[in-house]
Structures are given as structure tokens and as C-alpha cells.
Enzyme design. Structure first.
Site, mmCIF file in Angstrom:
data_model
loop_
_atom_site.group_PDB
_atom_site.id
_atom_site.type_symbol
_atom_site.label_atom_id
_atom_site.label_comp_id
_atom_site.label_asym_id
_atom_site.label_seq_id
_atom_site.Cartn_x
_atom_site.Cartn_y
_atom_site.Cartn_z
ATOM 1 N N ASP A 150 0.833 -1.209 0.000
ATOM 2 C CA ASP A 150 0.000 0.000 0.000
ATOM 3 C C ASP A 150 0.868 1.260 0.000
ATOM 4 O OD1 ASP A 150 -2.034 1.801 0.405
ATOM 5 O OD2 ASP A 150 -2.858 0.810 2.180
ATOM 6 N N ASP A 221 -10.468 4.181 -1.434
ATOM 7 C CA ASP A 221 -11.078 3.175 -0.555
ATOM 8 C C ASP A 221 -12.600 3.061 -0.697
ATOM 9 O OD1 ASP A 221 -8.502 3.042 0.311
ATOM 10 O OD2 ASP A 221 -8.968 3.262 2.438
#
Ligand code: GLA
Length: 400
Positions: A150, A221
Site C-alpha cells: 500500500d 477506498d
């Protein structure tokens, strides 16, 4: 001497067989979109070793494992500190990662972990910058099967510092960081799925397969809200040609069973992910999963669309008012059709009429309604009643 020679030939031969096997095994990960569960969407920073074990138990006892959910992925907040040799340790929530991996494996499941190419993860924990090979070896020694990598702190701490005001150079630095971790993982000899999480920057779908990415997030997200799910879906059109066996677009992990999504919204979310050939990583509270949520996640017919061996991602076919029609071509010539009502209820006064001609179909089609399990015949412009945010998902095995 002869013995020694034949022995060395045998050793070389064995080594090449091992090399071939390893290469073959490495090449084989994610031939269909990865399926499993990830801790973030429900537990976020609170996840513990105990939660991972309980989730693994539930994946087996709920029938999810039998339906294809294999990866149990620990997201952010497992990380502790590095010791004097740079070896990363777990924090108190995860007393023994090797023991946890062994436990997950003992259930016939695989285990995933999380890191960042930057110095810190998104939640501010220790990440892999400058320790890529060391971390990859550590994961392999624990028996890790999947890494979500990430971007997060790499943006400000590395990209922007090394190439201030030069976006193109920043992107090259980012790509090199993912490439570095891919090489480090491959060097371990253990097949480890590489999941890129950098929110779809710099057309990631164009370069991720080339640097060994098995899946890549295409957006920011997800949240357990219809608006967010629909916004993500709307960003997937046009990406379908980039997906295929071993490399998938990832519209983010599932929110099925989370938040206040209605059953219709959960069904639509899951149907879309299946049509999109998306990874199916459940993210709900498995020990407290309601039967109707389990029924959605384990619907074999819908999972089969997602896991179809042709690996061809579906596409938006057409919209009519607030109804969207999506299709996915399947192995053997079949077709999955999803009709989504993204607006308000459509019942007998104003049902939706599916135009088969717009899908390249001619006349009546024998199919199966994948949410009721019933066989049906689709007729051209036949009426379809759909509640708000609900879906009609059909499989036609022999489209005409
Ligand atoms: C980012 C990712 C999420 C999750 C968190 C963890 O926001 O996109 O999926 O991994 O970091 O901190």
C-alpha cells in the site's frame, strides 16, 4: 569419478526440475481472481491474532472455504519494530506470526499480509522502505502467501522528496518501488500473490502486470455505502481489457454484510464484483455473519461467474434511465447479464424492459436467475420488476 559425474548430473537435473516447478508455481497464482477475507473493512486497526484465527475457523465452518474463499489476509496494524539487524517484529496483537500462519494453513487456507513501500504504513506502522528483500524473506519464512503493498507514506516521504514538482519522475519512482518488491518476493522462491494498492494512480492497469502485479486497486477506498460502491463501479468501465488470468483489476474489498447496506444493495455489490472479475475478499464480521449474508457470499452460481476460467471482465452494455445493464462473456460461449436498478423502485406500473438486441441476442433465451436459482426464459423486451438498488442476474449458457 563416474558416480560423482552422474550424481552431479542428477543434482543439476533435479535443480532444473525444481526451478521449472518453482517457475510454474510462481506463474500460477491468481489464475482466477483471488478469493478470501481481509481484516480491514470490519476490524481496521483493532484486528488481533485471535480475530484472524476466529475468522479462519468461520471460513471453514460457514462453507465459505468450500465456496472458494481461501486467503485469510491480515491488513495494516500487525507491525512492531525492527531490531538491530533490521528484522521486523510483530506487535503485541500478533504474538507469533509463524504460529498464526501454521494455524491458517492447517485449515487448508492461505494467509496474506500487508506492508507499504514507504517508511510507514497508512496507519503509521513500520513498513518496508529500505528493507524490501529482508521483509520478503521474513514473509516467506513465516509462510505468507499474499502481500498487499500500500503506497501511503511512500508518496510524501519518498516520491515528493526525491522528485519535487516532477509528477512523471514521482510515478517512475513509484513503479520502481513495486517492481523492487515483486523481485524480492520472487527471489524467495515462494509463490506470493502481489496486490498493488496505490488507488489507481498513473493508469496502474497498464504497467502493473508487467512488473508482476497480480491485482491492483483501481480506486480509492471503498466504504459500506451504496453511493460509494456505485461510484467505484462507475469508474470500472473501460478497464475490462486489462484483466485476465494472473492479473486483475481490483475495485477494492467487499463490504457485503457491513454497515447499513440493504440486502438488495449487498446482492448488487456482489453481482457487480462477479461481473467485473474482481477479487472476492470478504470484509465482514464472520463469527457474527447473518444467514442471509452468508447466502450471498456463498452463492455458488454467482461465485462461478466471478471465477469463470475465461477470465474476461464484464462490461457496461447500456443504460436506460436509472437502470444499467452489464454483461460478461463466459467460457464455453455463455453470457452473464446483470440488470441493476440504481434508482428507485420499478414494479408492475413501470417495470424495466430488457432489450436483448442491445446485447447482441436474438429472440427468447433460456437462462437461470442466479439469485432465485430458478430457470427462466428471457424474452425480448420482457418486463423485469426491480426494487431500488436491486439486481436481476441471469446466466445464459447458450446465447443466440
Ligand atoms: C489504505 C488502504 C486500505 C487499508 C488501509 C490500512 O487506506 O487503501 O485498504 O489497507 O490503508 O491502513
Amino acid at each position: 569419478m563416474r558416480i560423482v559425474t552422474s550424481l552431479s548430473v542428477a543434482v543439476v537435473a533435479l535443480a532444473s526440475v525444481t526451478a521449472i516447478c518453482t517457475t510454474a508455481a510462481l506463474a500460477q497464482v491468481a489464475q482466477t481472481p483471488p478469493m478470501g477475507w481481509n481484516s480491514w473493512n470490519y476490524f481496521a486497526g483493532k484486528v488481533t491474532d485471535k480475530d484472524i484465527r476466529a475468522s479462519a475457523d468461520q471460513i471453514v465452518s460457514s462453507g465459505m472455504k468450500d465456496a472458494g474463499y481461501i486467503y485469510v489476509n491480515i491488513d495494516d496494524t500487525w507491525e512492531g519494530q525492527r531490531d538491530a539487524s533490521g528484522v521486523l517484529h510483530t506487535n503485541d496483537k500478533f504474538p507469533d506470526m509463524k504460529a498464526l500462519a501454521d494455524y491458517v494453513h492447517s485449515k487448508g487456507l492461505k494467509i496474506g499480509i500487508y506492508s507499504s513501500p514507504g517508511p510507514k504504513t497508512c496507519a503509521g506502522y513500520e513498513a518496508s522502505y529500505g528493507h524490501e528483500e529482508q521483509d520478503a524473506q521474513l514473509y516467506a519464512s513465516w509462510g505468507i502467501d499474499y502481500l498487499k503493498y500500500d503506497l501511503c507514506s511512500f508518496i510524501g516521504d519518498v516520491m515528493e522528496k526525491q522528485a519535487p514538482n516532477d509528477k512523471a519522475a514521482q510515478m517512475r519512482i513509484m513503479i520502481a518501488a513495486y517492481d523492487k518488491m515483486d523481485k524480492a518476493l520472487k527471489a524467495t522462491g515462494r509463490p506470493i500473490v502481489l496486490s498493488l494498492c496505490q488507488y489507481g494512480w498513473d493508469a496502474v492497469w497498464e504497467w502493473a502486470p508487467g512488473i508482476g502485479g497480480n491485482l491492483w486497486r483501481t480506486t480509492g477506498d471503498i466504504t459500506p455505502r451504496w453511493d460509494r460502491i456505485y461510484a467505484i463501479v462507475s469508474q470500472q468501465s473501460g478497464l475490462e481489457s486489462y484483466a485476465g488470468p494472473g492479473h486483475w483489476n481490483d475495485p477494492d474489498m467487499l463490504e457485503v454484510g457491513n454497515g447499513k447496506l440493504s440486502l438488495a444493495e449487498n446482492r448488487s455489490h456482489f453481482s457487480w464484483w462477479a461481473l467485473l472479475a474482481a477479487p472476492l475478499l470478504a470484509g465482514n464480521d464472520l463469527p457474527n455473519m447473518k444467514p442471509e449474508i452468508k447466502a450471498i457470499l456463498t452463492n455458488r452460481d454467482v461465485v462461478a461467474i466471478d471465477q469463470d476460467a475465461l477470465g474476461k471482465q464484464g462490461r457496461h452494455a447500456y443504460s436506460d434511465g436509472e437502470v444499467e445493464v452489464w454483461v460478461r462473456e463466459l467460457k464455453g460461449g455463455g453470457l452473464a447479464i446483470g440488470v441493476f436498478n440504481v434508482g428507485s423502485d420499478r414494479y408492475s406500473t413501470h417495470p424495466f424492459h430488457l432489450d436483448l438486441g442491445k446485447l447482441g441476442l436474438h429472440g427468447a433465451q433460456a437462462g437461470k436467475d442466479l439469485w432465485t436459482g430458478k430457470s427462466l426464459t428471457l424474452v425480448d423486451n420482457g418486463p423485469i420488476e426491480l426494487g431500488s438498488h436491486d439486481v436481476f442476474l441471469v446466466r445464459v449458457d447458450a446465447p443466440k
